[in-house]
Design a protein around this motif. Structure first.
Motif, short mmCIF file in Angstrom:
data_model
loop_
_atom_site.label_atom_id
_atom_site.label_comp_id
_atom_site.label_asym_id
_atom_site.label_seq_id
_atom_site.Cartn_x
_atom_site.Cartn_y
_atom_site.Cartn_z
N ILE A 5 0.84 -1.20 0.00
CA ILE A 5 0.00 0.00 0.00
C ILE A 5 0.88 1.25 0.00
CG2 ILE A 5 -1.69 1.29 1.35
CD1 ILE A 5 -2.78 -1.45 2.28
N ALA A 6 1.94 1.22 0.79
CA ALA A 6 2.86 2.37 0.82
C ALA A 6 3.53 2.57 -0.54
CB ALA A 6 3.91 2.17 1.90
N ALA A 7 3.92 1.48 -1.18
CA ALA A 7 4.54 1.59 -2.50
C ALA A 7 3.54 2.14 -3.52
CB ALA A 7 5.06 0.23 -2.96
N PHE A 8 2.29 1.72 -3.43
CA PHE A 8 1.26 2.25 -4.32
C PHE A 8 1.04 3.73 -4.05
CE2 PHE A 8 -3.24 2.98 -5.42
CZ PHE A 8 -3.17 2.70 -6.78
N ARG A 9 1.06 4.14 -2.78
CA ARG A 9 0.89 5.55 -2.42
C ARG A 9 2.02 6.39 -3.01
NH1 ARG A 9 1.26 5.26 3.07
NH2 ARG A 9 -0.83 4.41 3.09
N ILE A 10 3.25 5.90 -2.92
CA ILE A 10 4.39 6.61 -3.49
C ILE A 10 4.24 6.71 -5.00
CG2 ILE A 10 6.88 6.50 -3.90
CD1 ILE A 10 7.13 5.20 -1.14
N GLY A 11 3.81 5.62 -5.64
CA GLY A 11 3.65 5.62 -7.09
C GLY A 11 2.61 6.62 -7.57
N VAL A 12 1.48 6.67 -6.89
CA VAL A 12 0.43 7.62 -7.28
C VAL A 12 0.89 9.05 -7.05
CG1 VAL A 12 -1.90 8.41 -6.68
CG2 VAL A 12 -1.44 5.98 -6.94
N TYR A 13 1.57 9.28 -5.94
CA TYR A 13 2.07 10.62 -5.65
C TYR A 13 3.17 11.02 -6.63
CZ TYR A 13 3.57 14.53 -2.65
OH TYR A 13 3.89 15.76 -2.13
N ALA A 14 4.00 10.07 -7.04
CA ALA A 14 5.06 10.37 -8.01
C ALA A 14 4.49 10.61 -9.40
CB ALA A 14 6.07 9.22 -8.06
N LEU A 15 3.36 9.98 -9.71
CA LEU A 15 2.75 10.16 -11.02
C LEU A 15 2.28 11.60 -11.21
CD1 LEU A 15 1.75 8.83 -13.65
CD2 LEU A 15 -0.38 8.36 -12.47
N TRP A 16 1.65 12.19 -10.19
CA TRP A 16 1.17 13.56 -10.30
C TRP A 16 1.30 14.25 -8.94
CZ3 TRP A 16 0.73 16.29 -14.42
CH2 TRP A 16 0.11 17.53 -14.37
N PRO A 17 2.49 14.79 -8.61
CA PRO A 17 2.68 15.41 -7.30
C PRO A 17 2.17 16.84 -7.19
CG PRO A 17 4.72 15.47 -8.51
CD PRO A 17 3.73 14.72 -9.36
N PHE A 18 1.81 17.44 -8.32
CA PHE A 18 1.40 18.85 -8.31
C PHE A 18 -0.01 18.98 -7.74
CE2 PHE A 18 4.26 18.18 -11.93
CZ PHE A 18 5.33 18.92 -11.47
N GLY A 19 -0.16 19.86 -6.76
CA GLY A 19 -1.47 20.08 -6.15
C GLY A 19 -1.75 19.15 -4.98
N TYR A 20 -0.80 18.33 -4.61
CA TYR A 20 -0.97 17.41 -3.49
C TYR A 20 0.20 17.57 -2.53
CZ TYR A 20 -4.56 15.10 -6.23
OH TYR A 20 -5.68 14.84 -6.96
N THR A 21 -0.02 17.19 -1.29
CA THR A 21 1.04 17.20 -0.29
C THR A 21 0.85 16.00 0.63
OG1 THR A 21 2.18 18.55 1.34
CG2 THR A 21 -0.21 18.67 1.35
N LEU A 79 11.14 8.15 2.12
CA LEU A 79 11.90 7.73 3.30
C LEU A 79 11.02 7.01 4.31
CD1 LEU A 79 14.40 10.57 4.26
CD2 LEU A 79 14.92 8.21 3.74
N LEU A 80 9.92 7.61 4.68
CA LEU A 80 9.04 7.07 5.72
C LEU A 80 7.58 7.14 5.24
CD1 LEU A 80 10.70 8.95 8.69
CD2 LEU A 80 11.12 6.60 8.01
N PRO A 81 7.12 6.18 4.43
CA PRO A 81 5.79 6.30 3.84
C PRO A 81 4.63 5.86 4.74
CG PRO A 81 6.83 4.34 3.03
CD PRO A 81 7.84 5.05 3.89
N LEU A 82 4.89 5.01 5.70
CA LEU A 82 3.81 4.51 6.54
C LEU A 82 3.41 5.59 7.55
CD1 LEU A 82 5.15 0.93 7.13
CD2 LEU A 82 3.47 1.67 5.45
N GLY A 83 2.13 5.75 7.75
CA GLY A 83 1.65 6.79 8.65
C GLY A 83 1.51 8.14 7.98
N ARG A 84 1.52 8.17 6.66
CA ARG A 84 1.33 9.42 5.90
C ARG A 84 0.11 9.28 5.02
NH1 ARG A 84 5.43 13.22 5.84
NH2 ARG A 84 7.34 12.50 6.81
N GLU A 85 -0.43 10.40 4.66
CA GLU A 85 -1.60 10.44 3.79
C GLU A 85 -1.37 11.54 2.76
OE1 GLU A 85 -6.45 10.64 4.20
OE2 GLU A 85 -5.18 10.78 5.97
N ILE A 86 -1.76 11.29 1.53
CA ILE A 86 -1.64 12.27 0.45
C ILE A 86 -2.96 13.02 0.35
CG2 ILE A 86 -1.08 12.60 -1.97
CD1 ILE A 86 1.17 11.30 -0.31
N VAL A 87 -2.90 14.35 0.50
CA VAL A 87 -4.11 15.18 0.43
C VAL A 87 -3.87 16.32 -0.55
CG1 VAL A 87 -4.88 14.63 2.77
CG2 VAL A 87 -3.40 16.58 2.40
N ARG A 88 -4.94 16.93 -0.99
CA ARG A 88 -4.84 18.08 -1.87
C ARG A 88 -4.27 19.26 -1.08
NH1 ARG A 88 -7.16 17.82 -6.65
NH2 ARG A 88 -7.33 20.07 -6.78
#
Length: 104
Positions: A5-21, A79-88
């Motif tokens: 799940i963390a790897a998928f989260r990184i992949g989605v965030y890397a695909l389009w990081p603009f407008g998200y944090t 570096l530390l993907p677990l315990g993070r959430e990607i939001v707009r």
């Protein structure tokens, strides 16, 4: 499972990081801390080094500066993907964090 799940989260965030944090989840707990230590040792520092190198290389050209900055934004998540959430970026707090902060 959490690492996938963390790897998928990184992949989605890397695909389009603009407008998200990436924001930290306050309710992550001890298992995510242990998982983050494992992730950091096994894969996190390699990913972070890759983002640093590509970010510097992209910032050499004027056209690559936005992409280089996006690579630098990916370093904490890689570096530390677990315990993070990607939001707009227009919603800097998650619903759970807002609930904990306001009590509603």
């Amino acid at each position: 499972m959490p690492f996938g799940i963390a790897a998928f989260r990184i992949g989605v965030y890397a695909l389009w990081p603009f407008g998200y944090t990436a924001v930290e989840r306050r309710d992550a707990g001890a298992p995510s801390c242990i998982g983050n230590v494992l992730w950091l040792v096994l894969a996190g520092w390699w990913l972070a080094l890759g983002h640093i190198a590509t970010g510097i290389a992209l910032c050499v050209t004027i056209i690559g500066i936005p992409l280089g900055i996006a690579n630098f934004k990916l370093i904490p998540v890689s570096l530390l993907p677990l315990g993070r959430e990607i939001v707009r970026t227009d919603q800097p707090f998650t619903a759970a964090a807002t609930t904990q902060r306001t009590g509603w």
